[in-house]
Design a protein around this motif. Structure first.
Motif, PDB file in Angstrom:
ATOM      1  N   THR A 260       0.831  -1.200   0.000  1.00 58.01           N
ATOM      2  CA  THR A 260       0.000   0.000   0.000  1.00 58.01           C
ATOM      3  C   THR A 260       0.865   1.249   0.000  1.00 58.01           C
ATOM      4  O   THR A 260       2.014   1.234   0.458  1.00 58.01           O
ATOM      5  CB  THR A 260      -0.910   0.013   1.230  1.00 58.01           C
ATOM      6  OG1 THR A 260      -0.096  -0.064   2.400  1.00 58.01           O
ATOM      7  CG2 THR A 260      -1.866  -1.167   1.211  1.00 58.01           C
ATOM      8  N   LYS A 261       0.324   2.336  -0.483  1.00 59.64           N
ATOM      9  CA  LYS A 261       1.066   3.583  -0.545  1.00 59.64           C
ATOM     10  C   LYS A 261       1.189   4.191   0.844  1.00 59.64           C
ATOM     11  O   LYS A 261       0.204   4.276   1.587  1.00 59.64           O
ATOM     12  CB  LYS A 261       0.343   4.563  -1.483  1.00 59.64           C
ATOM     13  CG  LYS A 261       1.114   5.818  -1.768  1.00 59.64           C
ATOM     14  CD  LYS A 261       0.370   6.696  -2.763  1.00 59.64           C
ATOM     15  CE  LYS A 261       1.162   7.957  -3.080  1.00 59.64           C
ATOM     16  NZ  LYS A 261       0.441   8.850  -4.043  1.00 59.64           N
ATOM     17  N   LYS A 262       2.411   4.612   1.201  1.00 57.68           N
ATOM     18  CA  LYS A 262       2.658   5.179   2.519  1.00 57.68           C
ATOM     19  C   LYS A 262       2.231   6.632   2.555  1.00 57.68           C
ATOM     20  O   LYS A 262       2.244   7.329   1.552  1.00 57.68           O
ATOM     21  CB  LYS A 262       4.135   5.059   2.871  1.00 57.68           C
ATOM     22  CG  LYS A 262       4.627   3.618   2.986  1.00 57.68           C
ATOM     23  CD  LYS A 262       6.094   3.591   3.368  1.00 57.68           C
ATOM     24  CE  LYS A 262       6.593   2.155   3.503  1.00 57.68           C
ATOM     25  NZ  LYS A 262       8.031   2.097   3.891  1.00 57.68           N
ATOM     26  N   VAL A 263       1.869   7.064   3.760  1.00 60.32           N
ATOM     27  CA  VAL A 263       1.478   8.449   3.963  1.00 60.32           C
ATOM     28  C   VAL A 263       2.733   9.302   4.049  1.00 60.32           C
ATOM     29  O   VAL A 263       3.790   8.860   4.524  1.00 60.32           O
ATOM     30  CB  VAL A 263       0.626   8.578   5.238  1.00 60.32           C
ATOM     31  CG1 VAL A 263       0.119  10.010   5.417  1.00 60.32           C
ATOM     32  CG2 VAL A 263      -0.554   7.627   5.193  1.00 60.32           C
ATOM     33  N   SER A 264       2.644  10.557   3.585  1.00 59.07           N
ATOM     34  CA  SER A 264       3.781  11.460   3.638  1.00 59.07           C
ATOM     35  C   SER A 264       4.210  11.712   5.082  1.00 59.07           C
ATOM     36  O   SER A 264       3.393  11.685   6.018  1.00 59.07           O
ATOM     37  CB  SER A 264       3.434  12.782   2.949  1.00 59.07           C
ATOM     38  OG  SER A 264       4.513  13.688   3.044  1.00 59.07           O
ATOM     39  N   SER A 265       5.507  11.973   5.247  1.00 58.21           N
ATOM     40  CA  SER A 265       6.041  12.209   6.591  1.00 58.21           C
ATOM     41  C   SER A 265       5.527  13.515   7.197  1.00 58.21           C
ATOM     42  O   SER A 265       5.466  13.650   8.425  1.00 58.21           O
ATOM     43  CB  SER A 265       7.585  12.238   6.540  1.00 58.21           C
ATOM     44  OG  SER A 265       8.019  13.258   5.644  1.00 58.21           O
ATOM     45  N   GLU A 266       5.120  14.466   6.368  1.00 57.81           N
ATOM     46  CA  GLU A 266       4.613  15.749   6.848  1.00 57.81           C
ATOM     47  C   GLU A 266       3.099  15.746   7.017  1.00 57.81           C
ATOM     48  O   GLU A 266       2.507  16.789   7.301  1.00 57.81           O
ATOM     49  CB  GLU A 266       4.999  16.851   5.867  1.00 57.81           C
ATOM     50  CG  GLU A 266       6.502  17.011   5.687  1.00 57.81           C
ATOM     51  CD  GLU A 266       6.840  18.089   4.685  1.00 57.81           C
ATOM     52  OE1 GLU A 266       5.880  18.660   4.110  1.00 57.81           O
ATOM     53  OE2 GLU A 266       8.031  18.355   4.488  1.00 57.81           O
ATOM     54  N   TYR A 267       2.471  14.605   6.852  1.00 65.28           N
ATOM     55  CA  TYR A 267       1.024  14.524   6.984  1.00 65.28           C
ATOM     56  C   TYR A 267       0.618  14.617   8.449  1.00 65.28           C
ATOM     57  O   TYR A 267       1.217  13.974   9.321  1.00 65.28           O
ATOM     58  CB  TYR A 267       0.508  13.216   6.382  1.00 65.28           C
ATOM     59  CG  TYR A 267      -0.962  12.955   6.633  1.00 65.28           C
ATOM     60  CD1 TYR A 267      -1.936  13.641   5.937  1.00 65.28           C
ATOM     61  CD2 TYR A 267      -1.343  12.012   7.594  1.00 65.28           C
ATOM     62  CE1 TYR A 267      -3.279  13.404   6.177  1.00 65.28           C
ATOM     63  CE2 TYR A 267      -2.688  11.770   7.832  1.00 65.28           C
ATOM     64  CZ  TYR A 267      -3.645  12.474   7.124  1.00 65.28           C
ATOM     65  OH  TYR A 267      -4.976  12.248   7.376  1.00 65.28           O
TER      66      TYR A 267
END
Length: 304
Positions: A228-235
């Motif tokens: 699955t696509k990971k969430v951005s670190s700045e999210y």
């Protein structure tokens, strides 16, 4: 009397008497007539008096009641046509020999169209499709330029006509009969409208899975794409509707400027503003104010 001449008409009634006689007569018998009126028949609207029924017409009325005579010899035969309302109208019918008769020289002369006069043709505007052409225009010789413009437009040198069919179909192919196998393969494939397979027993899967698919092993590339696509670190996730307030925020004291800004703007009601003559008064300083370059820049409309 003054102004009267022999043969002229003179009326002895006054203007008031003429206006009285011009008014329509009020039928008194119609007010007492209570029978139902049926349209489409020859009955009168109100009952006629006995003197009217027994009256006899004068010779003058009998003379005026006669139909007008027709002096045309070709229209002696008539055909009576009965209308739906009961009235009889006379429709003239010409004899059959009239279509075969030749017109006289006078009729041929009268049938010729009227010729236009020369003065009328000269006064007509040039927008009319017909106008008189002078003799010089009829006998003039065309110049080289006019002859050049009169030539039809030639075809482009790179123009190519439609090519013929490259494949020539022989007569044997045209008369050949397809075998049953070819006819079976030529039929279109019939697909179901549903996107799912028919489910049989409850234990059976939705769609059949082959044995090779069940024993297949995914490659490293397939495993990498399956992640699955990971969430951005700045999210930052959405905060809850309730969050703890810090101790410093609880003991904070608002400055006089903040208290002044937090007060709502007080405006008079609309009823009072209508009677106030100075409600929309512009200050003298506002009239003499000069806009800055930034305000002028923001005042320009957005170009789209």
């Amino acid at each position: 009397m003054a102004g009267w001449q022999p043969g002229s008409y003179f009326c002895s009634y006054s203007s008031d008497r003429i206006r009285e006689l011009a008014k329509p007569k009020k039928p008194k018998a119609w007010e007492n007539y209570s029978s139902r009126l049926e349209w489409g028949n020859q009955e009168t609207i109100w009952p006629l008096s006995r003197s009217t029924l027994t009256a006899r017409p004068t010779p003058r009325i009998i003379s005026l009641a006669k139909p007008k005579k027709n002096f045309d010899g070709n229209l002696q035969r008539r055909r009576l046509f009965l209308h739906s309302c009961g009235r009889v109208s006379e429709i003239w019918q010409h004899p059959p020999l009239t279509d075969l008769a030749f017109p006289s020289p006078l009729i041929l002369k009268l049938a010729e169209p009227k010729k236009y006069q020369t003065a009328y043709l000269k006064q007509r505007p040039r927008s009319c499709p017909e106008w008189p052409v002078p003799t010089a225009a009829l006998t003039c010789e065309a110049s080289q330029r006019v002859l050049q413009l009169a030539r039809p437009k030639s075809v482009h040198p790179h123009f190519i006509l439609d090519r013929q069919v490259e494949t020539q179909i022989t007569d044997a192919v045209r008369m050949a009969n397809a075998p049953p196998r070819t006819q079976c393969l030529a039929q279109p494939k019939i697909k179901k409208n549903s996107l799912c397979y028919d489910q049989g027993s409850p234990e059976s899967p939705i769609r059949p899975v082959s044995r090779s698919a069940q024993q297949a092993v995914a490659s490293p590339r397939t495993l990498e794409l399956a992640k699955t696509k990971k969430v951005s670190s700045e999210y930052l996730p959405a905060r809850d509707t309730e969050w703890p307030v810090t101790r410093a925020a609880k003991h904070a004291v608002a400055t006089p400027r903040i208290e002044k800004l937090s007060q709502p703007c007080k405006r008079p009601t609309a009823n009072l503003a209508q009677f106030d003559p100075d409600a929309f008064l512009v200050k003298e300083s506002a009239k003499k104010a000069v806009c800055s370059s930034r305000i002028q820049q923001l005042a320009h409309p957005i170009e789209r």
